[in-house]
Design a protein around this motif. Structure first.
Motif, mmCIF file in Angstrom:
data_model
loop_
_atom_site.group_PDB
_atom_site.id
_atom_site.type_symbol
_atom_site.label_atom_id
_atom_site.label_comp_id
_atom_site.label_asym_id
_atom_site.label_seq_id
_atom_site.Cartn_x
_atom_site.Cartn_y
_atom_site.Cartn_z
ATOM 1 N N GLU A 191 0.855 -1.184 0.000
ATOM 2 C CA GLU A 191 0.000 0.000 0.000
ATOM 3 C C GLU A 191 0.895 1.241 0.000
ATOM 4 O OE1 GLU A 191 -2.637 -0.537 3.291
ATOM 5 O OE2 GLU A 191 -3.778 -2.114 2.285
ATOM 6 N N ASN A 192 0.839 2.049 1.058
ATOM 7 C CA ASN A 192 1.674 3.249 1.094
ATOM 8 C C ASN A 192 2.851 3.088 2.057
ATOM 9 O OD1 ASN A 192 0.047 4.725 -0.733
ATOM 10 N ND2 ASN A 192 -1.385 5.214 0.909
ATOM 11 N N GLN A 193 3.171 1.848 2.366
ATOM 12 C CA GLN A 193 4.243 1.575 3.319
ATOM 13 C C GLN A 193 5.371 0.789 2.639
ATOM 14 O OE1 GLN A 193 4.247 2.588 6.717
ATOM 15 N NE2 GLN A 193 2.476 3.796 6.051
ATOM 16 N N TYR A 194 6.570 0.967 3.178
ATOM 17 C CA TYR A 194 7.747 0.257 2.667
ATOM 18 C C TYR A 194 8.334 -0.571 3.812
ATOM 19 C CZ TYR A 194 7.165 3.689 -1.032
ATOM 20 O OH TYR A 194 6.642 4.458 -2.041
ATOM 21 N N SER B 265 8.360 -6.295 9.450
ATOM 22 C CA SER B 265 7.072 -5.606 9.385
ATOM 23 C C SER B 265 6.959 -4.512 10.434
ATOM 24 C CB SER B 265 5.933 -6.618 9.565
ATOM 25 O OG SER B 265 5.970 -7.583 8.528
ATOM 26 N N ASN B 266 7.673 -4.673 11.546
ATOM 27 C CA ASN B 266 7.622 -3.680 12.620
ATOM 28 C C ASN B 266 8.483 -2.448 12.326
ATOM 29 O OD1 ASN B 266 9.968 -5.239 12.863
ATOM 30 N ND2 ASN B 266 10.179 -4.750 15.032
ATOM 31 N N LYS B 267 9.206 -2.477 11.194
ATOM 32 C CA LYS B 267 10.085 -1.356 10.839
ATOM 33 C C LYS B 267 9.600 -0.631 9.580
ATOM 34 C CE LYS B 267 13.546 -1.877 13.862
ATOM 35 N NZ LYS B 267 14.141 -0.806 14.683
ATOM 36 N N LYS B 268 8.336 -0.846 9.222
ATOM 37 C CA LYS B 268 7.835 -0.238 7.990
ATOM 38 C C LYS B 268 7.814 1.285 8.103
ATOM 39 C CE LYS B 268 3.027 -1.033 9.404
ATOM 40 N NZ LYS B 268 1.778 -1.745 9.074
ATOM 41 N N THR B 269 7.928 1.924 6.958
ATOM 42 C CA THR B 269 7.974 3.376 6.926
ATOM 43 C C THR B 269 7.184 3.912 5.739
ATOM 44 O OG1 THR B 269 9.461 5.293 6.699
ATOM 45 C CG2 THR B 269 10.140 3.257 5.606
#
Length: 263
Positions: free
Chosen positions: A127-130, A141-145
């Motif tokens: 989506e809008n996360q990396y 997954s806990n470090k997405k930005t």
């Protein structure tokens, strides 16, 4: 002959006494040294000098110094004699992005930590996360930005599984300069090849490839690009052989020599 022996013995008595005196003095010095060393050690352990005053951290990029120190369990003011190097190393290696750690005590009151982090080899677009993907295949997954990464390729349409594993394995074998030249990688499977991918490079070229031969062919990318006109962008097809197709309406095919002596 007997008198000669008696005279010789009498001559030796002062020397024997001197040797014994020296040995006794040496023992006394050793004992006194040990005594004062023990006194100094006890005094040190009971004094503020034995409390940790400084904790240094090196090698950390992903994690902040405070995060590393917190994970280590160390704190300023705790006794330096309570530092257990192997236990601290074990704690730090539990962090998802730490490959290895080393702990040293620098007397009188400094603890030095040096870590080696896993590389963030790519980012998954969700989506809008990396989401960071590490060189060891871990997805953080806990470090997405929400900030667009500029240091690693961005992966599109990939899901956890065999295809993603193959992609990470292929990227991990590439030299840093080639890895850094990749902007985006899209998973674009075909009926004839479920491992097909499309790469968008920072220099404006596009690469069509298959994961089956990706790493062995992509390593020659600098050599291939050097044979092309930098002002004429297009698609470099590495699926079978090496071909170039310009983006212009009139398709222009050019076979590119894959010089295996360069990379």
């Amino acid at each position: 002959m007997d008198k000669g022996k008696i005279v010789a013995l009498e001559d030796r008595i002062p020397k024997l006494k001197e040797q014994r005196r020296k040995k006794a003095n040496k023992r006394l010095i050793i004992l006194l040294s040990l005594f004062f060393t023990m006194i100094a050690a006890v005094a040190y352990t009971q004094s503020p000098l034995s409390h940790i005053k400084t904790i240094t951290v090196k090698g950390n990029v992903v994690y902040s110094t405070d995060e590393i120190i917190k994970a280590s369990g160390l704190s300023i003011g705790s006794n330096i004699w309570d530092v257990r190097k192997e236990k601290i190393k074990s704690k730090l290696k539990k962090l998802s992005e730490i490959e290895n750690a080393n702990v040293k005590i620098k007397w009188p009151n400094t603890v030095a930590i040096e870590v080696k982090e896993h590389r963030r080899i790519a980012y998954l677009k969700r989506e809008n996360q990396y989401i960071p993907v590490m060189e060891n295949g871990k997805i953080l997954s806990n470090k997405k930005t929400g900030i667009i990464p500029s240091t690693s390729p961005i992966l599109f349409q990939f899901k956890e599984g065999k295809v993603l594993d193959e992609m990470i394995k292929g990227l991990d074998t590439l030299p840093t300069e080639i890895l850094n030249s990749i902007s985006e990688i899209h998973y674009t499977p075909k009926k004839t090849d479920k491992y097909h991918i499309s790469l968008y490079m920072n220099d404006g070229f596009e690469v069509s490839a298959t994961l089956r031969t990706f790493s062995e062919k992509m390593i020659h990318y600098p050599s291939i690009v050097s044979q092309l006109d930098p002002n004429k962008k297009g698609i470099i097809d590495l699926e079978v052989g090496s071909f170039f197709k310009a983006f212009e309406t009139e398709v222009e095919d050019q076979e590119v020599e894959n010089n295996k002596g360069e990379g």
